[in-house]
Design an enzyme around this catalytic site. Sequence first.
Site, mmCIF file in Angstrom:
data_model
loop_
_atom_site.group_PDB
_atom_site.id
_atom_site.type_symbol
_atom_site.label_atom_id
_atom_site.label_comp_id
_atom_site.label_asym_id
_atom_site.label_seq_id
_atom_site.Cartn_x
_atom_site.Cartn_y
_atom_site.Cartn_z
ATOM 1 N N LYS A 69 5.105 29.414 49.140
ATOM 2 C CA LYS A 69 5.204 27.996 48.781
ATOM 3 C C LYS A 69 6.058 27.761 47.541
ATOM 4 O O LYS A 69 6.561 26.685 47.317
ATOM 5 C CB LYS A 69 3.807 27.454 48.508
ATOM 6 C CG LYS A 69 2.925 27.341 49.730
ATOM 7 C CD LYS A 69 1.490 27.121 49.281
ATOM 8 C CE LYS A 69 0.525 27.088 50.427
ATOM 9 N NZ LYS A 69 -0.857 27.273 49.972
ATOM 10 N N LYS A 89 1.066 37.252 40.664
ATOM 11 C CA LYS A 89 1.012 35.913 40.068
ATOM 12 C C LYS A 89 0.967 35.987 38.547
ATOM 13 O O LYS A 89 1.539 35.136 37.869
ATOM 14 C CB LYS A 89 -0.208 35.129 40.575
ATOM 15 C CG LYS A 89 -0.308 35.072 42.075
ATOM 16 C CD LYS A 89 0.008 33.712 42.634
ATOM 17 C CE LYS A 89 0.172 33.813 44.099
ATOM 18 N NZ LYS A 89 0.505 32.864 44.960
ATOM 19 N N LYS A 126 8.340 37.744 50.750
ATOM 20 C CA LYS A 126 7.553 36.879 51.623
ATOM 21 C C LYS A 126 7.963 35.412 51.468
ATOM 22 O O LYS A 126 8.281 34.980 50.367
ATOM 23 C CB LYS A 126 6.088 37.087 51.178
ATOM 24 C CG LYS A 126 5.058 36.305 51.878
ATOM 25 C CD LYS A 126 3.694 36.538 51.243
ATOM 26 C CE LYS A 126 3.449 35.575 50.099
ATOM 27 N NZ LYS A 126 2.028 35.385 49.757
HETATM 28 P P1 AMP Z 1 -2.198 30.386 50.974
HETATM 29 O O1 AMP Z 1 -1.044 29.478 51.024
HETATM 30 O O2 AMP Z 1 -1.961 31.506 50.024
HETATM 31 O O3 AMP Z 1 -3.501 29.705 50.851
HETATM 32 O O4 AMP Z 1 -2.193 31.077 52.401
HETATM 33 C C1 AMP Z 1 -2.772 30.503 53.551
HETATM 34 C C2 AMP Z 1 -2.683 31.454 54.704
HETATM 35 O O5 AMP Z 1 -1.302 31.636 55.072
HETATM 36 C C3 AMP Z 1 -3.209 32.861 54.391
HETATM 37 O O6 AMP Z 1 -3.892 33.358 55.516
HETATM 38 C C4 AMP Z 1 -1.970 33.653 54.122
HETATM 39 O O7 AMP Z 1 -2.138 35.014 54.363
HETATM 40 C C5 AMP Z 1 -0.984 33.020 55.105
HETATM 41 N N1 AMP Z 1 0.403 33.191 54.673
HETATM 42 C C6 AMP Z 1 0.950 32.790 53.491
HETATM 43 N N2 AMP Z 1 2.268 33.102 53.437
HETATM 44 C C7 AMP Z 1 2.560 33.739 54.613
HETATM 45 C C8 AMP Z 1 3.762 34.306 55.172
HETATM 46 N N3 AMP Z 1 4.910 34.297 54.502
HETATM 47 N N4 AMP Z 1 3.686 34.866 56.393
HETATM 48 C C9 AMP Z 1 2.524 34.871 57.086
HETATM 49 N N5 AMP Z 1 1.365 34.358 56.617
HETATM 50 C C10 AMP Z 1 1.367 33.790 55.404
#
Ligand code: AMP
Length: 328
Positions: A196, A110, A193
């Site tokens: 968002k 980031k 990956k």
């Molecule tokens: P965050 O959006 O970073 O708060 O992520 C929320 C949850 O989604 C966390 O447990 C992340 O590890 C999971 N996550 C985010 N992106 C992915 C992805 N591309 N594949 C699988 N899990 C994800």
Amino acid sequence: MRILSGIKPTGQLTLGNYLGALKHFKDYQNQGEVFIFIADLHALTLPIDSKELNENSRDIACYYLASGLDPKKTTIFLQSSVSEHAELSAILQNYIYMGELKRMTQFKDKSKKLNDSSIGLGLFAYPALMNADIVLYNTDIVPVGEDQMQHVELTHDLVKRFNHRYGDILVNPKAQVQKVGARIMSLSDPSVKMSKSDPKGDIFLKDDEKTIRKKIMSAKTDSGSEIKFDKENKPGISNLLTIYAATKDITIPEAEAKFQGYRYGDFKKAVADAVVEELIPFQQRYKQILEDKSYLKVLKDGRDKAKKVAHQTLLKVQKAVGILTLDE
Ligand code: AMP
Ligand code: TRP
């Protein structure tokens, strides 16, 4: 057994968030005491518009309920509404070292995109707050996607270090990632990956049926014509197999067997059907909850329940380190 996880209300949630995390939270409800929160303080670690933060936080509360979390069984709350998170973080940050924080891949990723004068301290200190989130509830299991494992491992190290010095105060957590779906890749570039901040390769939970189908039908695939899981040589097909298997709750070999002999186009159509079948009813439940505003009471009740537990842990830590606590 205590289970805890959270999602940051930054940007629109993706199919990666859903398959890697959100979808599975409800499965823990019969295994122990579940705490699921909206990591709104963490969302502030990168520049975010205030209206967006507000709306995303509300959306995630609705998504939690739409995913099948039952507020009678699961404590659902906003991180910011339980002040113990910030208070404990202020103590724990003194037991985590700069070298450890510098090694965090999330920070490296980031901060690479920003210049030094716009990297907030909160982004660097992110794991201190996350450690506090986890240990406040004496958490045993932290269900997360693969990208968050390093943060949970850091919590593990911190707990060992803290307990070594002060006695058996904190509970040691373990990350739990899904066998299938822990890392959903971008549809436009399966070497990165799905995240968002990458609208091209994402499926957003709010996408309508037409958009979902269009994105899956135009997902990047690989040379050859076999539907085979081979991350190295067939990253695009492997990602679509993962999406199918994770959506249908089957294993990768089961998905491979099902699509043996399929052409890419027909295979993609089946993946699109599966995702649409899963997401459209989910979106309808989300809309209903958003309209009836039932999430507001859930968040208030959740705050009160979470605070009771969190306060006990904070007191215990304060006493351990020698803070003169005035209440019991
Ligand atoms: P965050 O959006 O970073 O708060 O992520 C929320 C949850 O989604 C966390 O447990 C992340 O590890 C999971 N996550 C985010 N992106 C992915 C992805 N591309 N594949 C699988 N899990 C994800
Ligand atoms: N850092 C997590 C993410 O980006 C969100 C989060 C914050 C979290 N605190 C947590 C997840 C505690 C699990 C446990 O996905």
